[in-house]
Design a protein around this motif. Structure first.
Motif, short mmCIF file in Angstrom:
data_model
loop_
_atom_site.label_atom_id
_atom_site.label_comp_id
_atom_site.label_asym_id
_atom_site.label_seq_id
_atom_site.Cartn_x
_atom_site.Cartn_y
_atom_site.Cartn_z
N LYS A 183 99.99 -18.20 -29.40
CA LYS A 183 98.73 -17.47 -29.38
C LYS A 183 97.62 -18.30 -28.74
O LYS A 183 96.66 -17.75 -28.22
CB LYS A 183 98.33 -16.99 -30.76
N GLU A 184 97.77 -19.61 -28.75
CA GLU A 184 96.77 -20.48 -28.11
C GLU A 184 96.66 -20.19 -26.61
O GLU A 184 95.59 -20.32 -26.03
CB GLU A 184 97.12 -21.95 -28.36
N SER A 189 92.85 -19.30 -25.64
CA SER A 189 92.15 -20.27 -24.80
C SER A 189 91.52 -19.63 -23.55
O SER A 189 90.80 -20.30 -22.82
CB SER A 189 93.10 -21.39 -24.37
N ARG A 190 91.79 -18.36 -23.34
CA ARG A 190 91.23 -17.62 -22.21
C ARG A 190 90.32 -16.53 -22.77
O ARG A 190 90.80 -15.54 -23.31
CB ARG A 190 92.36 -17.03 -21.38
N ASN A 228 104.60 -7.18 -27.31
CA ASN A 228 104.72 -8.62 -27.07
C ASN A 228 103.46 -9.37 -27.47
O ASN A 228 103.55 -10.48 -28.01
CB ASN A 228 105.08 -8.89 -25.61
N LEU A 229 102.30 -8.79 -27.21
CA LEU A 229 101.06 -9.44 -27.65
C LEU A 229 101.04 -9.59 -29.16
O LEU A 229 100.62 -10.63 -29.68
CB LEU A 229 99.84 -8.67 -27.17
N GLN A 230 101.46 -8.56 -29.88
CA GLN A 230 101.49 -8.61 -31.34
C GLN A 230 102.35 -9.78 -31.80
O GLN A 230 101.95 -10.55 -32.67
CB GLN A 230 102.04 -7.30 -31.90
N SER A 231 103.50 -9.93 -31.20
CA SER A 231 104.39 -11.03 -31.57
C SER A 231 103.80 -12.38 -31.20
O SER A 231 103.83 -13.32 -32.00
CB SER A 231 105.75 -10.86 -30.89
N LEU A 232 103.28 -12.50 -29.99
CA LEU A 232 102.72 -13.77 -29.53
C LEU A 232 101.56 -14.23 -30.41
O LEU A 232 101.39 -15.43 -30.64
CB LEU A 232 102.28 -13.68 -28.08
N MET A 233 100.76 -13.29 -30.89
CA MET A 233 99.61 -13.66 -31.71
C MET A 233 100.01 -14.16 -33.09
O MET A 233 99.20 -14.73 -33.80
CB MET A 233 98.64 -12.47 -31.83
N ALA A 237 108.61 -21.53 -20.63
CA ALA A 237 108.07 -20.18 -20.85
C ALA A 237 106.56 -20.22 -21.05
O ALA A 237 105.84 -19.35 -20.54
CB ALA A 237 108.77 -19.52 -22.04
N GLU A 238 106.07 -21.21 -21.79
CA GLU A 238 104.62 -21.33 -21.99
C GLU A 238 103.90 -21.57 -20.66
O GLU A 238 102.84 -21.00 -20.42
CB GLU A 238 104.30 -22.45 -22.98
#
Length: 147
Positions: A109-110, A114-115, A99-104, A63-64
């Protein structure tokens, strides 16, 4: 949602067919390419541990990698525009918020941090007052449910 709640001067959609087609394309990208690996990461890294289960590291790695490829595309797109579909905040950006909220809040979140352009876009849309209000309502609902 965008038609109903967009404000004059801050519409979340376009009335021009070409511009709306671009928005629709990015909605499809979110739906078919961003959300599936994001949801797998959330399942493996948040939901499973909350239920006493260990994450499947093979699923996490896959998934990553998939999400990383999508975020590379986003990084390129964000070199052309402030937001994913244009220089205007649209429904495309809105649908990424949960989803961004969860991923962070997890090691994934890296992938975002990293981008540089993705990081800036993510930081800006997560800091919007309307999103803060959504989070506040969510926390109140959770507190109410827990009592």
């Amino acid at each position: 949602m965008a038609h109903e709640y967009g404000k004059k001067g801050e519409e979340l959609i376009y009335w021009d067919a070409k511009e709306q087609a671009i928005v629709a394309n990015w909605i499809d990208v979110e739906d078919h390419w961003f959300e599936p690996p994001a949801m797998k990461l959330i399942l493996e890294m948040v939901i499973k541990p909350k239920n006493g289960l260990a994450p499947d590291q093979g699923v996490v790695a896959e998934a990553e990698a998939k999400l990383g490829h999508v975020l590379d595309v986003y990084e390129t797109q964000l070199s052309k525009f402030k937001y994913l579909a244009s220089d205007k905040y649209t429904i495309v950006d809105v649908i990424h918020l949960p989803n961004l909220q969860s991923l962070m809040g997890m090691p994934a979140k890296e992938l975002i941090e990293s981008r540089p352009r993705v990081r800036a876009w993510c930081s800006e849309i997560l800091a919007r007052p309307a999103w803060a209000k959504v989070l506040e309502m969510k926390h109140k609902a959770q507190a109410y449910a827990a009592s």
